[in-house]
Design an enzyme around this catalytic site. Structure first.
Site, PDB file in Angstrom:
ATOM      1  N   ASN A  27       0.860  -1.102   0.051  1.00 25.57           N
ATOM      2  CA  ASN A  27      -0.061  -0.070  -0.098  1.00 25.57           C
ATOM      3  C   ASN A  27       1.027   1.334   0.110  1.00 25.57           C
ATOM      4  OD1 ASN A  27      -2.446   1.655   0.893  1.00 25.57           O
ATOM      5  ND2 ASN A  27      -0.835   2.084   2.755  1.00 25.57           N
TER       6      ASN A  27
ATOM      7  N   SER B 112      -4.202   2.681  -8.168  1.00 28.99           N
ATOM      8  CA  SER B 112      -5.058   4.006  -8.143  1.00 28.99           C
ATOM      9  C   SER B 112      -5.827   4.150  -9.536  1.00 28.99           C
ATOM     10  CB  SER B 112      -3.992   5.186  -7.978  1.00 28.99           C
ATOM     11  OG  SER B 112      -4.466   6.257  -8.256  1.00 28.99           O
TER      12      SER B 112
ATOM     13  N   TYR C 295       3.655   9.927 -11.066  1.00 30.51           N
ATOM     14  CA  TYR C 295       2.685   9.137 -10.251  1.00 30.51           C
ATOM     15  C   TYR C 295       1.888   8.267 -11.083  1.00 30.51           C
ATOM     16  CZ  TYR C 295      -0.996   8.070  -6.740  1.00 30.51           C
ATOM     17  OH  TYR C 295      -1.743   7.430  -5.896  1.00 30.51           O
TER      18      TYR C 295
ATOM     19  N   SER D 110       3.796   5.352 -12.538  1.00 30.18           N
ATOM     20  CA  SER D 110       4.162   4.352 -11.531  1.00 30.18           C
ATOM     21  C   SER D 110       2.869   3.527 -11.117  1.00 30.18           C
ATOM     22  CB  SER D 110       4.712   5.346 -10.217  1.00 30.18           C
ATOM     23  OG  SER D 110       3.420   5.585  -9.467  1.00 30.18           O
ATOM     24  N   LYS D 111       1.655   4.067 -11.149  1.00 31.70           N
ATOM     25  CA  LYS D 111       0.315   3.157 -10.920  1.00 31.70           C
ATOM     26  C   LYS D 111       0.349   2.258 -12.160  1.00 31.70           C
ATOM     27  CE  LYS D 111       0.011   4.474  -6.476  1.00 31.70           C
ATOM     28  NZ  LYS D 111       0.022   3.695  -5.540  1.00 31.70           N
TER      29      LYS D 111
HETATM   30  P1  NAP Z   1      -0.972   8.840   2.927  1.00 31.04           P
HETATM   31  O1  NAP Z   1      -2.010   9.364   3.925  1.00 31.04           O
HETATM   32  O2  NAP Z   1      -0.028  10.044   2.585  1.00 31.04           O
HETATM   33  O3  NAP Z   1      -0.062   7.484   3.752  1.00 31.04           O
HETATM   34  C1  NAP Z   1       0.860   7.153   2.855  1.00 31.04           C
HETATM   35  C2  NAP Z   1       1.565   6.045   3.825  1.00 31.04           C
HETATM   36  O4  NAP Z   1       2.723   5.445   3.097  1.00 31.04           O
HETATM   37  C3  NAP Z   1       1.880   6.330   5.301  1.00 31.04           C
HETATM   38  O5  NAP Z   1       1.960   5.116   5.924  1.00 31.04           O
HETATM   39  C4  NAP Z   1       3.711   6.407   4.825  1.00 31.04           C
HETATM   40  O6  NAP Z   1       4.480   6.201   6.168  1.00 31.04           O
HETATM   41  C5  NAP Z   1       3.817   5.144   3.837  1.00 31.04           C
HETATM   42  N1  NAP Z   1       5.093   5.637   3.072  1.00 31.04           N
HETATM   43  C6  NAP Z   1       5.286   6.740   2.319  1.00 31.04           C
HETATM   44  N2  NAP Z   1       6.608   6.676   1.893  1.00 31.04           N
HETATM   45  C7  NAP Z   1       7.133   5.310   2.032  1.00 31.04           C
HETATM   46  C8  NAP Z   1       8.316   4.718   2.128  1.00 31.04           C
HETATM   47  N3  NAP Z   1       9.332   5.147   1.192  1.00 31.04           N
HETATM   48  N4  NAP Z   1       8.566   3.532   2.655  1.00 31.04           N
HETATM   49  C9  NAP Z   1       7.596   3.115   3.493  1.00 31.04           C
HETATM   50  N5  NAP Z   1       6.465   3.531   3.727  1.00 31.04           N
HETATM   51  C10 NAP Z   1       6.200   4.757   3.140  1.00 31.04           C
HETATM   52  O7  NAP Z   1      -1.253   8.057   1.590  1.00 31.04           O
HETATM   53  P2  NAP Z   1      -2.687   7.372   1.161  1.00 31.04           P
HETATM   54  O8  NAP Z   1      -3.737   8.283   0.385  1.00 31.04           O
HETATM   55  O9  NAP Z   1      -3.080   6.543   2.638  1.00 31.04           O
HETATM   56  O10 NAP Z   1      -2.275   6.182  -0.082  1.00 31.04           O
HETATM   57  C11 NAP Z   1      -2.170   5.066   0.188  1.00 31.04           C
HETATM   58  C12 NAP Z   1      -1.741   4.317  -1.024  1.00 31.04           C
HETATM   59  O11 NAP Z   1      -3.284   4.485  -1.726  1.00 31.04           O
HETATM   60  C13 NAP Z   1      -0.761   5.060  -1.867  1.00 31.04           C
HETATM   61  O12 NAP Z   1      -0.132   4.005  -2.728  1.00 31.04           O
HETATM   62  C14 NAP Z   1      -1.456   5.822  -2.887  1.00 31.04           C
HETATM   63  O13 NAP Z   1      -0.895   5.799  -4.037  1.00 31.04           O
HETATM   64  C15 NAP Z   1      -2.690   5.096  -3.273  1.00 31.04           C
HETATM   65  N6  NAP Z   1      -4.047   5.962  -3.425  1.00 31.04           N
HETATM   66  C16 NAP Z   1      -4.381   7.158  -2.550  1.00 31.04           C
HETATM   67  C17 NAP Z   1      -5.493   7.902  -3.106  1.00 31.04           C
HETATM   68  C18 NAP Z   1      -5.945   9.126  -2.333  1.00 31.04           C
HETATM   69  O14 NAP Z   1      -6.700   9.692  -2.851  1.00 31.04           O
HETATM   70  N7  NAP Z   1      -5.574   8.992  -1.000  1.00 31.04           N
HETATM   71  C19 NAP Z   1      -5.924   7.401  -4.290  1.00 31.04           C
HETATM   72  C20 NAP Z   1      -5.626   6.309  -5.170  1.00 31.04           C
HETATM   73  C21 NAP Z   1      -4.516   5.514  -4.496  1.00 31.04           C
HETATM   74  P3  NAP Z   1       4.974   7.133   6.969  1.00 31.04           P
HETATM   75  O15 NAP Z   1       3.982   7.652   7.985  1.00 31.04           O
HETATM   76  O16 NAP Z   1       6.079   6.689   7.638  1.00 31.04           O
HETATM   77  O17 NAP Z   1       5.343   8.404   6.131  1.00 31.04           O
END
Ligand code: NAP
Length: 259
Positions: free
Chosen positions: A90, A150, A163, A166-167
């Site tokens: 994730n 995503s 981004y 990558s996805k």
């Molecule tokens: P988020 O709230 O920013 O959380 C990101 C998480 O990833 C945090 O736990 C962070 O850990 C961890 N992380 C970031 N860089 C890392 C690294 N280099 N190594 C290990 N852990 C790392 O993001 P989110 O929105 O929950 O997104 C989670 C996933 O869903 C991502 O892959 C994102 O692309 C995908 N996604 C999100 C959305 C959206 O609208 N939010 C939509 C589509 C897809 P730390 O706390 O240690 O920084």
């Protein structure tokens, strides 16, 4: 080898990963929670949420893009529990700055690709090899790997091309793992969130509020992390046992092409 099932979730400290960790704890898994640091506020808040659901919480610090650091992490989990049943790849990041495709720097490209694609690809490879070995050691073992991609795997955004690329790559990684691991009895799924309220989208909240108000999302609301957690719970319960390689689009209908 008699330990209860174990789920490994990367990026578990916040947002979508946090909701997934909580929902898998509710489904009877112990939780190995990976984030960049074990000392963050997010990990501290998550621990009791996992434990009050009767699950063990094992916090792990790992920068997922450090492929050379991954082996030790997998070994530590196996040393502690003797098994990994469910892996959710994730962890992911947005570009630090949204820049037009024609201005995107190589540095930003490498950062996003290393965290969002190279890291999860090789982490899945290491875990899959262990799962292949474990399936002959544990009775009633039903291993699963999930990639959180995503809607950007297929929707173009010209100001965050790295981004989207990558996805799109992660989406194909999921398909290829599903193909290769089908004969090993390991199921692989891709989960594609839409616009979800997390730290990742907070910087662009106004833009997405406006888009949603204007009807861009057919179901007319922001996604919440629990929307994704519920889908993962359904996979974990075995509701999709005959559907390896499936893509779950959890985006309020952004997948609908309209004329
Ligand atoms: P988020 O709230 O920013 O959380 C990101 C998480 O990833 C945090 O736990 C962070 O850990 C961890 N992380 C970031 N860089 C890392 C690294 N280099 N190594 C290990 N852990 C790392 O993001 P989110 O929105 O929950 O997104 C989670 C996933 O869903 C991502 O892959 C994102 O692309 C995908 N996604 C999100 C959305 C959206 O609208 N939010 C939509 C589509 C897809 P730390 O706390 O240690 O920084």
């Amino acid at each position: 080898m008699n330990h209860k099932p174990v789920a490994v979730i990367t990026g578990a400290s916040r947002g979508i990963g946090r909701a997934i960790a909580i929902s898998l704890a509710s489904e009877g898994f112990d939780i190995a929670a990976i984030a960049r640091s074990v000392d963050s506020e997010g990990m501290e808040i998550l621990a009791p949420e996992i434990e009050k659901r009767g699950a063990e919480f094992f916090p792990i610090g790992l920068d997922i893009s450090c492929t050379g650091c991954q082996t030790e992490v997998v070994s530590n989990i196996l040393e502690r529990y003797g098994r990994i049943d469910f892996l959710v790849n994730n962890a992911g990041v947005a570009p630090l700055q949204r820049n037009d495709l024609l201005e995107m720097s190589e540095e930003s490209y490498n950062r996003v690709m290393n965290i969002n694609l190279k890291g999860p690809f090789f982490f899945a490879q290491k875990v899959a090899k262990e799962m292949i070995w474990l399936k002959d050691q544990i009775s009633d073992y039903k291993p699963v790997i999930v990639f959180i991609s995503s809607v950007s795997a297929t929707l173009s955004s010209t100001n965050r091309a790295e981004y989207c690329i990558s996805k799109a790559g992660l989406s194909m990684a999921s398909t290829i793992y599903a193909d290769r691991l089908s004969k090993e009895n390991i199921r692989v799924y891709e989960v594609r969130p839409g616009i979800v309220q997390t730290d990742m989208t907070i910087k662009v909240k106004d833009k997405y509020d406006k888009m949603i108000n204007e009807g861009r999302v057919p179901q007319n609301r922001w996604g919440i992390p629990e929307d994704i957690g519920k889908a993962i719970a359904s996979i974990a319960r075995g509701d999709w046992d005959f559907s390896t390689g499936m893509v779950f689009e959890i985006s309020g209908g952004l997948n609908i092409h309209k004329l």
